[in-house]
Design an enzyme around this catalytic site. Sequence first.
Site, mmCIF file in Angstrom:
data_model
loop_
_atom_site.group_PDB
_atom_site.id
_atom_site.type_symbol
_atom_site.label_atom_id
_atom_site.label_comp_id
_atom_site.label_asym_id
_atom_site.label_seq_id
_atom_site.Cartn_x
_atom_site.Cartn_y
_atom_site.Cartn_z
ATOM 1 N N SER A 59 8.771 -0.748 -0.302
ATOM 2 C CA SER A 59 9.317 -0.723 0.924
ATOM 3 C C SER A 59 9.605 0.755 1.007
ATOM 4 O O SER A 59 9.303 1.519 0.095
ATOM 5 C CB SER A 59 10.800 -1.628 0.767
ATOM 6 O OG SER A 59 11.513 -0.813 -0.545
ATOM 7 N N ASP A 96 5.875 -1.971 3.095
ATOM 8 C CA ASP A 96 6.785 -3.381 3.354
ATOM 9 C C ASP A 96 7.929 -2.971 4.293
ATOM 10 O O ASP A 96 8.669 -2.208 4.007
ATOM 11 C CB ASP A 96 7.278 -3.877 1.937
ATOM 12 C CG ASP A 96 7.618 -5.301 2.061
ATOM 13 O OD1 ASP A 96 7.475 -6.078 3.069
ATOM 14 O OD2 ASP A 96 8.451 -5.669 1.084
ATOM 15 N N HIS A 192 15.419 -13.179 2.266
ATOM 16 C CA HIS A 192 15.011 -12.173 1.292
ATOM 17 C C HIS A 192 16.139 -12.594 0.205
ATOM 18 O O HIS A 192 17.479 -12.788 0.450
ATOM 19 C CB HIS A 192 14.956 -10.829 1.793
ATOM 20 C CG HIS A 192 13.975 -10.382 2.575
ATOM 21 N ND1 HIS A 192 13.911 -10.326 3.920
ATOM 22 C CD2 HIS A 192 12.749 -10.206 2.260
ATOM 23 C CE1 HIS A 192 12.832 -10.010 4.528
ATOM 24 N NE2 HIS A 192 12.108 -9.970 3.368
ATOM 25 N N GLY A 193 15.908 -12.040 -1.187
ATOM 26 C CA GLY A 193 16.744 -11.921 -2.106
ATOM 27 C C GLY A 193 16.894 -13.375 -3.019
ATOM 28 O O GLY A 193 16.129 -14.231 -2.680
ATOM 29 N N HIS A 228 7.316 -13.918 4.222
ATOM 30 C CA HIS A 228 8.296 -13.232 3.571
ATOM 31 C C HIS A 228 9.399 -14.030 2.866
ATOM 32 O O HIS A 228 9.349 -15.214 3.131
ATOM 33 C CB HIS A 228 9.048 -12.139 4.648
ATOM 34 C CG HIS A 228 8.447 -10.929 4.819
ATOM 35 N ND1 HIS A 228 8.515 -9.541 4.631
ATOM 36 C CD2 HIS A 228 7.039 -11.080 5.508
ATOM 37 C CE1 HIS A 228 7.676 -8.731 5.080
ATOM 38 N NE2 HIS A 228 6.784 -9.578 5.702
ATOM 39 N N ASP A 273 9.091 -10.522 -4.320
ATOM 40 C CA ASP A 273 9.678 -9.364 -4.790
ATOM 41 C C ASP A 273 10.918 -9.741 -5.721
ATOM 42 O O ASP A 273 10.971 -9.348 -7.138
ATOM 43 C CB ASP A 273 10.488 -8.462 -3.813
ATOM 44 C CG ASP A 273 10.958 -7.101 -4.495
ATOM 45 O OD1 ASP A 273 11.013 -6.939 -5.786
ATOM 46 O OD2 ASP A 273 11.516 -6.235 -3.402
ATOM 47 N N SER A 274 11.845 -10.760 -5.320
ATOM 48 C CA SER A 274 13.009 -11.145 -6.202
ATOM 49 C C SER A 274 12.612 -11.913 -7.643
ATOM 50 O O SER A 274 13.287 -11.516 -8.606
ATOM 51 C CB SER A 274 13.775 -11.956 -5.501
ATOM 52 O OG SER A 274 14.482 -11.287 -4.178
HETATM 53 O O1 G3H Z 1 11.899 -7.267 1.761
HETATM 54 C C1 G3H Z 1 12.771 -6.396 1.088
HETATM 55 C C2 G3H Z 1 11.980 -6.100 -0.271
HETATM 56 O O2 G3H Z 1 12.199 -7.016 -1.261
HETATM 57 C C3 G3H Z 1 12.146 -4.704 -0.687
HETATM 58 O O3 G3H Z 1 13.405 -4.476 -1.303
HETATM 59 O O4 G3H Z 1 14.135 -2.430 0.034
HETATM 60 O O5 G3H Z 1 15.344 -3.138 -1.954
HETATM 61 O O6 G3H Z 1 13.153 -2.195 -2.110
HETATM 62 P P1 G3H Z 1 14.029 -3.162 -1.359
HETATM 63 P P1 13P Z 2 11.732 -12.108 -2.055
HETATM 64 O O1 13P Z 2 13.015 -11.499 -2.034
HETATM 65 O O2 13P Z 2 12.017 -13.806 -1.715
HETATM 66 O O3 13P Z 2 11.371 -11.934 -3.223
HETATM 67 O O4 13P Z 2 10.980 -11.753 -0.951
HETATM 68 C C1 13P Z 2 10.252 -10.287 -0.838
HETATM 69 C C2 13P Z 2 9.712 -10.109 0.570
HETATM 70 O O5 13P Z 2 9.707 -10.643 1.609
HETATM 71 C C3 13P Z 2 9.440 -8.475 0.456
HETATM 72 O O6 13P Z 2 9.200 -8.262 1.863
HETATM 73 ZN ZN ZN Z 3 10.121 -9.172 3.357
#
Ligand code: G3H
Ligand code: 13P
Ligand code: ZN
Length: 326
Positions: A59, A96, A192-193, A228, A273-274
């Site tokens: 990101s 991202d 997300h999250g 996502h 990511d999470s």
């Molecule tokens: O979609 C968001 C991703 O999980 C990236 O998260 O902006 O905290 O690095 P971040």
């Molecule tokens: P998660 O938070 O479900 O892992 O999604 C990550 C994501 O979409 C990053 O762009």
């Molecule tokens: Zn995302």
Amino acid sequence: MADKAFYRALGLVNTRDMFARAMADGYAIPAYNFNNLEQLQAIIQACSETASPVIIQVSKGARQYANATMLRHMALGAVEMAREQGSAIPVALHLDHGDSFELCQSCIESGFSSVMIDGSHLPYDENVALTRRVVEFAHAHDVTVEGELGVLAGIEDEVSAEHSTYTQPEEVEDFVTRTGVDSLAISIGTSHGAYKFKVKPGQEPPPLRFDILAEVERRIPGFPIVLHGASSVVPAYVDLINRYGGRLEGAVGISEEQLRRAAQSAVCKINIDSDGRLAVTAKVREYLANHPEEFDPRKYLGAARQELVALIRHKNTHVVGSAGRA
Ligand code: G3H
Ligand code: 13P
Ligand code: ZN
């Protein structure tokens, strides 16, 4: 003439062939976010071991955290590490949730092979115009571009959304035609999250809107779709975090069964990511609680890295289906 595709000097590939093969054979390419050395090592090790193509993604915040120059060299190191391990897995480096033309340009010039321009929060015509501008620049450098239609709830880097807005299938054909994007992120109920749904104990989260996905596929057949917010929020990690002093209450994700179904459809890229964050936090907490005398970061980060390898192997093999496809 010098190669205009800057990323090729790093041994990276764009996502075009990856998606064509994933579409033809009914699996998805995993896109794992990373911010640091141990996460990247784990991604490469697990994907090499499972012979999986991979998208390593950062990101805007992750790029600032790691430092743009450091990141470029980490990507080069990742490709060389994979080769040393005897695997020639295809690796794409992806931005991202890019939020501006300038950020996408900077990433392309520093060696990214794929970028996302996320104009999903903008009025439709502004999203089209911004995405089109990024596509023109990116394609001149043989970089692939992901756009987005529909808004996911939760935090998308600095863009935060209270409520999700599902993708309107009526818009997708016009959007991909006018922008020239190579793939499209859609909103079908993920977010997300770690808190994707508000459910009472014992209740099942609502299913994803596969009806919207099917309508999108009908309107743009064979076009690569991106999902996502696709972490499962692995309950074992949430439990471990809470057992060792954390406080994650009501954290719920997307079931593996739903993700497997998505991977077999036009969904060619699944973002995770999470789950990686939870694995690291769980193992660091557990390690430090059980070894209070220890202060060598290699010990607790090593434990976290080992767990990440196991998690990614599992995802590649049993969830997205990318194992053995390199
Ligand atoms: O979609 C968001 C991703 O999980 C990236 O998260 O902006 O905290 O690095 P971040
Ligand atoms: P998660 O938070 O479900 O892992 O999604 C990550 C994501 O979409 C990053 O762009
Ligand atoms: Zn995302």
